[in-house]
Design a protein around this motif. Sequence first.
Motif, short mmCIF file in Angstrom:
data_model
loop_
_atom_site.label_atom_id
_atom_site.label_comp_id
_atom_site.label_asym_id
_atom_site.label_seq_id
_atom_site.Cartn_x
_atom_site.Cartn_y
_atom_site.Cartn_z
N GLN A 367 0.86 -1.17 0.00
CA GLN A 367 0.00 0.00 0.00
C GLN A 367 0.90 1.23 0.00
OE1 GLN A 367 -2.66 -0.55 3.40
NE2 GLN A 367 -4.26 -1.30 2.01
N TYR A 368 0.32 2.36 -0.37
CA TYR A 368 1.13 3.56 -0.56
C TYR A 368 0.49 4.73 0.19
CZ TYR A 368 3.16 0.73 -4.24
OH TYR A 368 3.79 -0.27 -4.92
N GLN A 369 1.30 5.43 0.97
CA GLN A 369 0.82 6.61 1.67
C GLN A 369 1.49 7.85 1.07
OE1 GLN A 369 1.63 7.14 5.97
NE2 GLN A 369 -0.55 7.59 6.16
N PRO A 370 0.70 8.83 0.66
CA PRO A 370 1.27 10.00 0.00
C PRO A 370 2.13 10.84 0.94
CG PRO A 370 -1.08 10.31 0.37
CD PRO A 370 -0.77 8.89 0.70
N ILE A 379 1.38 16.42 -3.94
CA ILE A 379 1.96 15.11 -3.61
C ILE A 379 3.35 15.03 -4.24
CG2 ILE A 379 1.75 12.61 -3.91
CD1 ILE A 379 -1.30 13.01 -3.99
N GLU A 380 4.35 14.80 -3.40
CA GLU A 380 5.73 14.71 -3.88
C GLU A 380 6.20 13.27 -4.03
OE1 GLU A 380 7.52 17.30 -4.80
OE2 GLU A 380 5.90 18.68 -4.30
N GLY A 381 5.47 12.35 -3.46
CA GLY A 381 5.85 10.95 -3.55
C GLY A 381 4.97 10.09 -2.67
N THR A 438 -3.37 14.00 -17.98
CA THR A 438 -3.02 15.25 -18.63
C THR A 438 -1.50 15.37 -18.69
OG1 THR A 438 -2.99 16.47 -16.56
CG2 THR A 438 -5.11 16.31 -17.70
N SER A 439 -1.04 16.25 -19.56
CA SER A 439 0.41 16.43 -19.68
C SER A 439 1.02 16.93 -18.38
CB SER A 439 0.72 17.42 -20.81
OG SER A 439 0.12 18.69 -20.54
N GLU A 440 0.24 17.72 -17.62
CA GLU A 440 0.74 18.23 -16.34
C GLU A 440 0.97 17.10 -15.36
OE1 GLU A 440 -0.62 21.22 -12.69
OE2 GLU A 440 -1.84 21.07 -14.52
N VAL A 441 -0.03 16.19 -15.26
CA VAL A 441 0.10 15.05 -14.35
C VAL A 441 1.20 14.12 -14.82
CG1 VAL A 441 -1.05 13.02 -13.41
CG2 VAL A 441 -2.29 15.18 -13.60
N SER A 442 1.25 13.89 -16.13
CA SER A 442 2.28 13.00 -16.68
C SER A 442 3.67 13.55 -16.41
CB SER A 442 2.07 12.83 -18.18
OG SER A 442 3.06 12.02 -18.73
N GLN A 443 3.83 14.86 -16.58
CA GLN A 443 5.13 15.48 -16.32
C GLN A 443 5.47 15.42 -14.83
OE1 GLN A 443 7.11 16.46 -18.73
NE2 GLN A 443 8.75 17.05 -17.34
N LYS A 444 4.45 15.61 -13.98
CA LYS A 444 4.66 15.56 -12.53
C LYS A 444 5.13 14.19 -12.09
CE LYS A 444 4.35 16.76 -8.17
NZ LYS A 444 5.34 17.66 -7.57
N SER A 445 4.63 13.13 -12.74
CA SER A 445 4.99 11.76 -12.34
C SER A 445 6.46 11.47 -12.50
CB SER A 445 4.18 10.75 -13.16
OG SER A 445 4.60 10.75 -14.52
N LEU A 446 7.13 12.25 -13.40
CA LEU A 446 8.55 12.01 -13.63
C LEU A 446 9.39 12.35 -12.40
CD1 LEU A 446 8.88 13.43 -17.25
CD2 LEU A 446 8.63 11.03 -16.55
N ASP A 589 9.40 20.57 5.73
CA ASP A 589 9.22 20.54 4.28
C ASP A 589 8.05 19.67 3.83
OD1 ASP A 589 11.73 22.05 3.42
OD2 ASP A 589 12.55 20.50 4.74
N TYR A 590 7.98 18.45 4.38
CA TYR A 590 6.99 17.48 3.90
C TYR A 590 6.30 16.80 5.08
CZ TYR A 590 9.79 18.01 -0.33
OH TYR A 590 10.48 18.52 -1.39
#
Length: 617
Positions: A367-370, A379-381, A438-446, A589-590
């Motif tokens: 499972q994954y916690q943001p 969300i940074e990771g 979207t391109s924004e989300v796709s770019q963010k995933s990188l 920071d996070y």
Amino acid sequence: MNNFKGKILLVDDRVENLELLFSILTKAGYEVRRAINGSSALMGVKSVHPDLILLDINMPDMNGYEVCRQLKKDSQHQDIPVIFISALDDGLDKMKAFSAGGVDYITKPFEMMEVLSRIENHMQIKAARTKLKDLNIELEKRVAERTLELTAATQALEQENIERRKAQAMLEHMAWHDPLTDLPNRTWLMQQLQDSIAKAKQETNYQFAVLFLDCDRFKVINDSLGHMVGDRLLVEIAHRLMNSLPSNATLARFGGDEFIVILKAIERVDDAQQLAQKLQSALASPFNIELHEMFVSASIGIVLGNFEVRHPEDLVRNADIAMYRAKALGKARYYVFNTDLYNNAQKRLQLETDLRRAIERKEFFLQYQPIVSLKSGEIEGFEALVRWNHPKRGLISPIDFVPVAEETGLIVPLGYWILEEACRQFQDLKTDLETTATSEVSQKSLSLKISVNLSAKQFSQPGLIDTIDEIFEKTDFDSKNLNLEITESVLMDDPQSNNIILKALKDRHIQLTIDDFGTGYSSLSYLHRFSVDALKIDRSFICRLAPSGDGLRIVEAMTSMAQSLGIMVVAEGVETSEQILQLQQLGCDYAQGYWFAKPLDSEAAKQLLLSCQTFNI
């Protein structure tokens, strides 16, 4: 000069163990043969007929218990002494080893002086038995040859009988006594327990107690000052314990730094508790050996025996369980056995057994916690969290199974599985986002990071970096998207070697975070020395955040320290908007926690990213 001491068969599926033992034993004067599994061991015994067998318990095709049982069925080989070697140090495993026919039990990682000492003891016992057998044969031969010379034969026979009685007395003493302390040994102990059980069945009001003592600091002394000093210390410990016993108590050495007392004819458990206190007091004053002053305490497990007890092994096992409970509670104390302890031990053993099969049966999932930026709300990771869906017990908390995995070493294969599965699912997530988002989300995933915990045992594995590289290649994972979380203690164990590993990780652009910060060393010196990217403040401090509380001051100090070193700060266990505000004011920071989201499966994590959610903080 011939230094040959005898033939030994080594049986272990790990080549490094075979090579190490082969080298040491060969130098010690033994002729050594090796076998890598149970089947080859059984064949090797028939061709070599060794004087002694060192037998590993955990082997893939046939475990050590089964190999030993088959040997004991063969009349030609049943007299060969078998010493078990294992990575586990559990009372239940020891009982299984002796029930299978073993004469001794050595725990990995072993000390070679101890291994050689135990082998020498059992070689001497076997030699004494052989000598006695040869003596009997020679005696019969002489009697037959000198029948006509009655007077001379009678004198010779009397002399032989004297020698025979001496040999029998020596053999009997060796069979029933520990060669180091000259205390009664495990064999004698089990017979005495059997006699006490029989007496309790004849007299239903008869009670006795078994006290299992383990010296708390003996290994530290043994490792630092050597086995010679350690042996002398054991003799002194035995002497003090003997002088503290009442007339209705007997002492035996069970093995290593473990002793057992049988306290007979008692009225109540208080009698055993008072004796435990007396024994601990006897060890309180320092021991002085070879100009070294040392202190040793004892953890003691107590179990009562009465007409309901069936087997001596049950008493030893239960006393051992109680002793480990006393040790877990802080050492230098005693604990009285109760049925809950046994039930818990049984559950733990079953949990360990199930855990060994859980990976191959694919019972684990992630499972994954943001992890969210406290500046932008984005969300940074995600942190990858392992979960276990047991086929019968359902979901088992990591609090229950991770410590067992750590103790047994199963955390190594489990940890690698978590890393590989997290990398694979992250790559699938990126692919999905590139095709559907979207391109924004796709770019963010990188730029997203996936955080994975790296255990202390994994960190110490010699092939760690190679294994991580193989996982990257297998999953086509970009290393810059990985954040490894390690604890403070990992870095402090071997700073020089650890720095090399950390540099190799940094060369791969892997981010490093100190997990559970504040619960260990929390030292500026090691933060300055090691190249880490972030600190994760433990949830125990976050839950105590309050305007005037100590939690706020501690978190403020940690955050300030990290900022001065250019290190990012992550707060875990965030559950309230007040905590968010305080952490923002402190410059954290996070953050991650239930305030943002509970741990999600991979699909839910993907949907969260697709929603382009920015948390309102």
